[in-house]
Write a protein that holds these residues in place. Structure first.
Motif, PDB file in Angstrom:
ATOM      1  N   THR A   1      -0.673   5.926   3.500  1.00  0.00           N
ATOM      2  CA  THR A   1      -1.913   5.260   3.926  1.00  0.00           C
ATOM      3  C   THR A   1      -2.243   5.631   5.370  1.00  0.00           C
ATOM      4  O   THR A   1      -1.411   5.505   6.260  1.00  0.00           O
ATOM      5  CB  THR A   1      -1.771   3.740   3.795  1.00  0.00           C
ATOM      6  OG1 THR A   1      -1.542   3.404   2.421  1.00  0.00           O
ATOM      7  CG2 THR A   1      -3.015   3.031   4.282  1.00  0.00           C
TER       8      THR A   1
ATOM      9  N   LEU B   1      -6.126   7.584   2.117  1.00  0.00           N
ATOM     10  CA  LEU B   1      -4.790   8.133   1.953  1.00  0.00           C
ATOM     11  C   LEU B   1      -4.709   9.532   2.533  1.00  0.00           C
ATOM     12  O   LEU B   1      -5.673  10.312   2.464  1.00  0.00           O
ATOM     13  CB  LEU B   1      -4.398   8.170   0.469  1.00  0.00           C
ATOM     14  CG  LEU B   1      -4.487   6.845  -0.292  1.00  0.00           C
ATOM     15  CD1 LEU B   1      -4.169   7.058  -1.755  1.00  0.00           C
ATOM     16  CD2 LEU B   1      -3.535   5.826   0.310  1.00  0.00           C
TER      17      LEU B   1
ATOM     18  N   ILE C   1      -8.898   1.756   1.308  1.00  0.00           N
ATOM     19  CA  ILE C   1      -7.738   2.453   1.866  1.00  0.00           C
ATOM     20  C   ILE C   1      -7.954   3.949   1.793  1.00  0.00           C
ATOM     21  O   ILE C   1      -8.302   4.499   0.732  1.00  0.00           O
ATOM     22  CB  ILE C   1      -6.450   2.062   1.098  1.00  0.00           C
ATOM     23  CG1 ILE C   1      -6.217   0.553   1.229  1.00  0.00           C
ATOM     24  CG2 ILE C   1      -5.247   2.839   1.594  1.00  0.00           C
ATOM     25  CD1 ILE C   1      -5.093   0.041   0.383  1.00  0.00           C
TER      26      ILE C   1
ATOM     27  N   VAL D   1       0.862  -1.184   0.000  1.00  0.00           N
ATOM     28  CA  VAL D   1       0.000   0.000   0.000  1.00  0.00           C
ATOM     29  C   VAL D   1       0.898   1.233   0.000  1.00  0.00           C
ATOM     30  O   VAL D   1       2.076   1.162   0.376  1.00  0.00           O
ATOM     31  CB  VAL D   1      -0.939   0.012   1.231  1.00  0.00           C
ATOM     32  CG1 VAL D   1      -1.905  -1.158   1.188  1.00  0.00           C
ATOM     33  CG2 VAL D   1      -0.142  -0.007   2.534  1.00  0.00           C
TER      34      VAL D   1
ATOM     35  N   HIS E   1      -3.258  -4.021   8.489  1.00  0.00           N
ATOM     36  CA  HIS E   1      -2.305  -3.059   7.927  1.00  0.00           C
ATOM     37  C   HIS E   1      -1.110  -2.937   8.870  1.00  0.00           C
ATOM     38  O   HIS E   1      -1.262  -2.570  10.027  1.00  0.00           O
ATOM     39  CB  HIS E   1      -2.985  -1.694   7.753  1.00  0.00           C
ATOM     40  CG  HIS E   1      -2.038  -0.634   7.262  1.00  0.00           C
ATOM     41  ND1 HIS E   1      -2.068   0.659   7.731  1.00  0.00           N
ATOM     42  CD2 HIS E   1      -1.017  -0.694   6.353  1.00  0.00           C
ATOM     43  CE1 HIS E   1      -1.125   1.353   7.128  1.00  0.00           C
ATOM     44  NE2 HIS E   1      -0.479   0.559   6.294  1.00  0.00           N
TER      45      HIS E   1
END
Length: 428
Positions: free
Chosen positions: A326, A368, A366, A322, A340
């Protein structure tokens, strides 16, 4: 063959120096250290020639083991000996070989060098045998040792079967055989296989009485190819590279591809191999990254196990990369757990057990954070780790395992298979 042998640290300081022939001087070793090690040029090549002297070396962490010669030698054999020497040293020092360890045990290392080389020619290179008469702190009270034990040790060292002592006896005779494989795979973003290979080994644990002879038959291509002329069947595989333990009789293997050997006592590696054709890929991966908005990303991942239903994959870990910015990850999966992990910059999906011919999926939403860098995120490859008992990606199988001994005792035999994920990568 070898004129001198040295242990050198990364600064170019000579820690151990043993001379076997007088055609090499210490000043030449010092010159090598000043020119190559100090400037780190030694990392470019394991073989360097200076003034008609060949410097052959390997690096073990911060230690360089150097062999020198002025004659035309078998370089591959010298390199193999240096690696074996490092294994011998590690067997004495609990798997550690560094500068502090060498300085604390330099007397013991000199004793080892006196035994493993005679006038520069390799002699005894079996750690199990060396540990019987070279112990930490020197040879300890030989006078108190049993004379019969000394005789057996002499026979073992000088005999034709130096890797196995005489007079072994077990109430229960057992032989364990494990075929362990690591799958190295690289798949492109278009699901094209760019690289696929299997690196495997055959590990044995022997608890057998006397001096038995064992035979193992494998389904490799040459043997099965001969049988195909009469049976019209060819279920074999092509093995690219093979490396055997010294106990294996090579003429017998070259003749009919049967691995015949008198096993050492205890655990040992009988054979290592590499296969790059007809690899059975255990998992099919399908991953889609979708940009929902500037600060939202969606990942959809599907995994299907491509092995028999009666086989189960265990300890599966899928590392889904990712972006660095994130902030939050919401994951949903029908099997296992996904989390995560910031340090890994990945969502790691862990599955304890996955049956063969089963498909499961993962979805990640997700969020950001803001970033000042106007750069597109270059996606690193997806990685997988796993273990699959009773499965081999190469298709290698043991056709028979025989134990033959004069006493004709009963032997309990076990055969196991295990496939692990090596560099198992899928580009995104």
């Amino acid at each position: 063959m070898i004129s001198s042998l040295s242990f050198i640290n990364q600064k170019g300081e000579i820690l151990i120096y043993r001379v076997y022939k007088d055609d090499i001087s210490r000043s030449e070793i010092t010159q090598f250290c000043a020119k190559m090690i100090a400037t780190k040029e030694n990392k470019e090549s394991p073989i360097i020639n200076i003034d008609q002297t060949s410097f052959i070396h390997i690096s073990i962490k911060d230690i360089i083991i150097l062999a020198t010669t002025k004659t035309d030698v078998n370089v591959a054999m010298v390199l193999e000996f240096l690696y074996q020497l490092s294994k011998i040293c590690k067997s004495y020092f609990q798997g550690i070989l560094d500068e502090n360890c060498i300085k604390k045990n330099f007397v013991l290392i000199y004793e080892i060098l006196d035994e493993v080389l005679d006038y520069g020619i390799p002699q005894i290179a079996d750690p199990n045998i060396l540990q019987k008469f070279i112990q930490e702190g020197g040879i300890q009270q030989e006078t108190s040792m049993n004379i019969e034990r000394l005789r057996q040790l002499t026979v073992t060292i000088t005999g034709a079967v130096s890797w196995r002592p005489t007079g072994l006896h077990y109430e229960k005779n057992e032989l364990y055989l494990d075929i362990i494989e690591s799958v190295n795979l690289l798949i492109s973003a278009k699901d094209t296989v760019l690289r696929a290979e299997v690196v495997g080994s055959i590990e044995l644990k022997s608890k057998l009485t006397g001096m038995p002879e064992c035979q193992i038959g494998m389904n490799d291509k040459l043997l099965m190819g001969k049988q195909a002329r009469t049976t019209k069947q060819n279920g074999g595989i092509a093995i690219d590279d093979m490396k055997f333990h010294p106990c294996v009789g090579l003429p017998k293997f070259e003749k009919d591809r049967t691995i015949t050997f008198i096993p050492p006592d205890g655990h040992f590696q009988l054979m290592s191999y590499r296969i790059s054709e007809n690899i059975n890929i255990p998992f099919k991966v399908n991953v889609i990254y979708s940009d929902i908005s500037e600060n939202k990303l969606e990942i959809r991942l599907k995994i299907k196990s491509i092995y028999d239903k009666n086989v189960y994959g265990t300890n599966i870990a899928v590392k889904v990369p990712v972006p660095k910015n994130t902030v939050n990850v919401i994951s949903a999966t029908a099997l296992g757990k996904a989390k995560h992990e910031i340090e890994e910059q990945s969502v790691i999906w862990r599955i304890k057990k996955l049956q063969g011919d089963v498909e499961t999926s993962l979805r990640c939403d997700i969020s950001l954070g803001a970033t000042n860098k106007e750069q597109t995120w270059s996606k690193p490859p997806l990685k997988m780790e796993f273990q699959i008992p009773m499965f081999t990606s190469s298709g290698l199988r043991v056709r028979f395992l025989k134990v033959m001994e004069k006493g004709a005792y009963k032997t309990n035999k076990w055969i196991r298979y295990l496939t692990r994920g090596g560099e198992y990568l899928h580009r995104l």
